[in-house]
Design a protein around this motif. Structure first.
Motif, PDB file in Angstrom:
ATOM      1  N   GLU A 186     -38.100 -62.570  22.602  1.00  0.00           N
ATOM      2  CA  GLU A 186     -37.598 -63.308  23.761  1.00  0.00           C
ATOM      3  C   GLU A 186     -36.324 -62.671  24.312  1.00  0.00           C
ATOM      4  O   GLU A 186     -36.011 -62.790  25.495  1.00  0.00           O
ATOM      5  N   MET A 187     -35.579 -61.963  23.432  1.00  0.00           N
ATOM      6  CA  MET A 187     -34.358 -61.274  23.855  1.00  0.00           C
ATOM      7  C   MET A 187     -34.668 -59.908  24.466  1.00  0.00           C
ATOM      8  O   MET A 187     -33.769 -59.098  24.693  1.00  0.00           O
ATOM      9  N   ASN A 188     -35.963 -59.646  24.707  1.00  0.00           N
ATOM     10  CA  ASN A 188     -36.410 -58.379  25.293  1.00  0.00           C
ATOM     11  C   ASN A 188     -36.204 -57.183  24.359  1.00  0.00           C
ATOM     12  O   ASN A 188     -36.086 -56.041  24.814  1.00  0.00           O
ATOM     13  N   MET A 189     -36.165 -57.440  23.063  1.00  0.00           N
ATOM     14  CA  MET A 189     -36.104 -56.349  22.099  1.00  0.00           C
ATOM     15  C   MET A 189     -37.520 -55.795  21.936  1.00  0.00           C
ATOM     16  O   MET A 189     -38.488 -56.556  21.842  1.00  0.00           O
ATOM     17  N   ASN A 190     -37.674 -54.462  21.935  1.00  0.00           N
ATOM     18  CA  ASN A 190     -39.020 -53.910  21.836  1.00  0.00           C
ATOM     19  C   ASN A 190     -39.568 -54.071  20.418  1.00  0.00           C
ATOM     20  O   ASN A 190     -38.821 -54.270  19.449  1.00  0.00           O
ATOM     21  N   THR A 191     -40.876 -53.979  20.290  1.00  0.00           N
ATOM     22  CA  THR A 191     -41.541 -54.274  19.020  1.00  0.00           C
ATOM     23  C   THR A 191     -41.142 -53.314  17.904  1.00  0.00           C
ATOM     24  O   THR A 191     -41.102 -53.696  16.736  1.00  0.00           O
ATOM     25  N   ASN A 192     -40.829 -52.084  18.255  1.00  0.00           N
ATOM     26  CA  ASN A 192     -40.401 -51.123  17.241  1.00  0.00           C
ATOM     27  C   ASN A 192     -39.049 -51.527  16.646  1.00  0.00           C
ATOM     28  O   ASN A 192     -38.847 -51.467  15.427  1.00  0.00           O
ATOM     29  N   GLU A 193     -38.134 -51.957  17.507  1.00  0.00           N
ATOM     30  CA  GLU A 193     -36.809 -52.404  17.038  1.00  0.00           C
ATOM     31  C   GLU A 193     -36.932 -53.660  16.188  1.00  0.00           C
ATOM     32  O   GLU A 193     -36.243 -53.799  15.168  1.00  0.00           O
ATOM     33  N   ILE A 194     -37.814 -54.584  16.598  1.00  0.00           N
ATOM     34  CA  ILE A 194     -38.024 -55.812  15.831  1.00  0.00           C
ATOM     35  C   ILE A 194     -38.553 -55.479  14.442  1.00  0.00           C
ATOM     36  O   ILE A 194     -38.098 -56.029  13.432  1.00  0.00           O
ATOM     37  N   ALA A 195     -39.505 -54.560  14.393  1.00  0.00           N
ATOM     38  CA  ALA A 195     -40.101 -54.170  13.121  1.00  0.00           C
ATOM     39  C   ALA A 195     -39.042 -53.608  12.164  1.00  0.00           C
ATOM     40  O   ALA A 195     -38.992 -53.959  10.985  1.00  0.00           O
ATOM     41  N   LYS A 196     -38.173 -52.746  12.688  1.00  0.00           N
ATOM     42  CA  LYS A 196     -37.123 -52.157  11.854  1.00  0.00           C
ATOM     43  C   LYS A 196     -36.140 -53.214  11.375  1.00  0.00           C
ATOM     44  O   LYS A 196     -35.707 -53.211  10.226  1.00  0.00           O
ATOM     45  N   LYS A 197     -35.775 -54.131  12.260  1.00  0.00           N
ATOM     46  CA  LYS A 197     -34.777 -55.159  11.937  1.00  0.00           C
ATOM     47  C   LYS A 197     -35.279 -56.116  10.865  1.00  0.00           C
ATOM     48  O   LYS A 197     -34.509 -56.563  10.014  1.00  0.00           O
ATOM     49  N   LEU A 198     -36.578 -56.428  10.888  1.00  0.00           N
ATOM     50  CA  LEU A 198     -37.158 -57.408   9.963  1.00  0.00           C
ATOM     51  C   LEU A 198     -37.979 -56.773   8.849  1.00  0.00           C
ATOM     52  O   LEU A 198     -38.644 -57.468   8.098  1.00  0.00           O
ATOM     53  N   ASN A 199     -37.927 -55.440   8.769  1.00  0.00           N
ATOM     54  CA  ASN A 199     -38.634 -54.713   7.711  1.00  0.00           C
ATOM     55  C   ASN A 199     -40.143 -54.995   7.753  1.00  0.00           C
ATOM     56  O   ASN A 199     -40.784 -55.264   6.736  1.00  0.00           O
ATOM     57  N   LEU A 200     -40.701 -54.928   8.949  1.00  0.00           N
ATOM     58  CA  LEU A 200     -42.127 -55.107   9.155  1.00  0.00           C
ATOM     59  C   LEU A 200     -42.693 -53.846   9.794  1.00  0.00           C
ATOM     60  O   LEU A 200     -41.952 -52.979  10.255  1.00  0.00           O
ATOM     61  N   THR A 201     -44.028 -53.743   9.831  1.00  0.00           N
ATOM     62  CA  THR A 201     -44.645 -52.675  10.605  1.00  0.00           C
ATOM     63  C   THR A 201     -44.770 -53.165  12.048  1.00  0.00           C
ATOM     64  O   THR A 201     -44.780 -54.382  12.313  1.00  0.00           O
ATOM     65  N   GLU A 202     -44.878 -52.242  12.979  1.00  0.00           N
ATOM     66  CA  GLU A 202     -45.004 -52.635  14.377  1.00  0.00           C
ATOM     67  C   GLU A 202     -46.310 -53.398  14.599  1.00  0.00           C
ATOM     68  O   GLU A 202     -46.381 -54.309  15.426  1.00  0.00           O
ATOM     69  N   THR A 203     -47.354 -53.044  13.848  1.00  0.00           N
ATOM     70  CA  THR A 203     -48.634 -53.745  13.944  1.00  0.00           C
ATOM     71  C   THR A 203     -48.480 -55.212  13.563  1.00  0.00           C
ATOM     72  O   THR A 203     -49.016 -56.111  14.230  1.00  0.00           O
ATOM     73  N   GLU A 204     -47.697 -55.476  12.493  1.00  0.00           N
ATOM     74  CA  GLU A 204     -47.466 -56.859  12.065  1.00  0.00           C
ATOM     75  C   GLU A 204     -46.713 -57.639  13.131  1.00  0.00           C
ATOM     76  O   GLU A 204     -47.018 -58.811  13.392  1.00  0.00           O
ATOM     77  N   VAL A 205     -45.742 -57.001  13.751  1.00  0.00           N
ATOM     78  CA  VAL A 205     -44.972 -57.653  14.813  1.00  0.00           C
ATOM     79  C   VAL A 205     -45.887 -58.019  15.978  1.00  0.00           C
ATOM     80  O   VAL A 205     -45.835 -59.131  16.513  1.00  0.00           O
ATOM     81  N   LEU A 206     -46.734 -57.091  16.388  1.00  0.00           N
ATOM     82  CA  LEU A 206     -47.646 -57.334  17.499  1.00  0.00           C
ATOM     83  C   LEU A 206     -48.621 -58.468  17.188  1.00  0.00           C
ATOM     84  O   LEU A 206     -48.956 -59.287  18.043  1.00  0.00           O
ATOM     85  N   GLU A 207     -49.077 -58.549  15.925  1.00  0.00           N
ATOM     86  CA  GLU A 207     -49.996 -59.619  15.514  1.00  0.00           C
ATOM     87  C   GLU A 207     -49.319 -60.982  15.609  1.00  0.00           C
ATOM     88  O   GLU A 207     -49.905 -61.960  16.076  1.00  0.00           O
ATOM     89  N   ILE A 208     -48.057 -61.046  15.181  1.00  0.00           N
ATOM     90  CA  ILE A 208     -47.308 -62.318  15.213  1.00  0.00           C
ATOM     91  C   ILE A 208     -47.087 -62.765  16.655  1.00  0.00           C
ATOM     92  O   ILE A 208     -47.257 -63.938  16.990  1.00  0.00           O
ATOM     93  N   ILE A 209     -46.715 -61.815  17.520  1.00  0.00           N
ATOM     94  CA  ILE A 209     -46.482 -62.131  18.939  1.00  0.00           C
ATOM     95  C   ILE A 209     -47.772 -62.606  19.610  1.00  0.00           C
ATOM     96  O   ILE A 209     -47.782 -63.537  20.403  1.00  0.00           O
ATOM     97  N   SER A 210     -48.877 -61.970  19.258  1.00  0.00           N
ATOM     98  CA  SER A 210     -50.153 -62.340  19.873  1.00  0.00           C
ATOM     99  C   SER A 210     -50.590 -63.734  19.471  1.00  0.00           C
ATOM    100  O   SER A 210     -51.199 -64.463  20.249  1.00  0.00           O
ATOM    101  N   LYS A 211     -50.230 -64.169  18.259  1.00  0.00           N
ATOM    102  CA  LYS A 211     -50.573 -65.521  17.811  1.00  0.00           C
ATOM    103  C   LYS A 211     -49.855 -66.573  18.639  1.00  0.00           C
ATOM    104  O   LYS A 211     -50.399 -67.629  18.935  1.00  0.00           O
ATOM    105  N   LYS A 212     -48.614 -66.288  19.009  1.00  0.00           N
ATOM    106  CA  LYS A 212     -47.842 -67.257  19.780  1.00  0.00           C
ATOM    107  C   LYS A 212     -48.418 -67.425  21.183  1.00  0.00           C
ATOM    108  O   LYS A 212     -48.394 -68.505  21.759  1.00  0.00           O
ATOM    109  N   SER A 213     -48.936 -66.343  21.746  1.00  0.00           N
ATOM    110  CA  SER A 213     -49.436 -66.387  23.127  1.00  0.00           C
ATOM    111  C   SER A 213     -50.838 -66.981  23.222  1.00  0.00           C
ATOM    112  O   SER A 213     -51.348 -67.188  24.302  1.00  0.00           O
ATOM    113  N   MET A 214     -51.468 -67.248  22.072  1.00  0.00           N
ATOM    114  CA  MET A 214     -52.835 -67.788  22.084  1.00  0.00           C
ATOM    115  C   MET A 214     -52.836 -69.271  22.444  1.00  0.00           C
ATOM    116  O   MET A 214     -51.903 -69.976  22.175  1.00  0.00           O
TER     117      MET A 214
END
Length: 214
Positions: A186-214
């Motif tokens: 929501e803060m317009n941080m890109n998925t790669n930065e989010i993944a690094k900050k939360l110790n996730l893969t970018e794929t995991e970040v994208l999956e979580i975001i897609s669940k919210k938009s469903m």
């Protein structure tokens, strides 16, 4: 809070002692000198709160008046735009009020609160240099509670099905993680930065975001 600060100051003193090379002196007769602490807590809630929090309140009643261990915390709760702590309280209260306003996202509430501070000449120099950092910290704090609430039903159902406390704990942790992903996105941080900050893969970040938009 007093118990938490007791544990915190003990850890800090241990670090100081180790850094100064005085650890062996703990077992000698020589007095180790330490910096004197002062404890403060900023309170921005709406319920009643006293002027001071005391560690003694955690003891059984018959021991509360002993003089063996004291840790008192001064509670700061007054708004004052002329000092940084009072200004911070004003900022937090304004942000909390906006957060509950219909149609506002967390990020929008914080951005408007920052702008309000600038217009009212509150925390001006601080906001110029570190407003983004402050917004990030506030979002993390807000989303700890919100993420648990957001995912509590699914998490507890999963835990009950497994019948294991481990399952319940994993559910809560997943809810908190998902909430942090939503906040940073929501803060317009890109998925790669989010993944690094939360110790996730970018794929995991994208999956979580897609669940919210469903």
């Amino acid at each position: 809070m007093p118990v938490r600060l007791l544990l915190y100051i003990a850890e800090e003193y241990e670090k100081i002692i180790k850094k100064n090379g005085d650890y062996k002196l703990l077992y000698s007769r020589k007095l180790i000198t330490l910096p004197a602490p002062e404890f403060y807590v900023i309170y921005t809630g709406n319920s009643e709160c006293g002027e001071c929090m005391c560690l003694a309140d955690a003891f059984p009643k018959e021991y509360r008046n002993n003089s063996f261990l004291h840790l008192d915390i001064k509670v700061i709760k007054e708004e004052d735009k002329n000092n940084i702590l009072g200004g911070y309280i004003a900022f937090v209260k304004k942000a909390e009020k906006l957060k509950h306003k219909q149609g506002y996202t967390f990020t929008e509430a914080l951005k408007e609160a920052v702008q309000w501070c600038r217009e009212e000449n509150i925390l001006t120099s601080f906001m110029e240099r570190r407003s983004e950092e402050l917004m990030s910290l506030m979002l993390e704090e807000w989303n700890m509670e919100d993420a648990i609430k957001y995912n509590r039903e699914d998490a507890w159902e999963e835990g009950l099905e497994r019948g294991l406390e481990q399952g319940r704990q994993e559910g809560r942790q997943e809810g908190l993680r998902n909430g942090m992903v939503y906040a940073y996105y929501e803060m317009n941080m890109n998925t790669n930065e989010i993944a690094k900050k939360l110790n996730l893969t970018e794929t995991e970040v994208l999956e979580i975001i897609s669940k919210k938009s469903m």
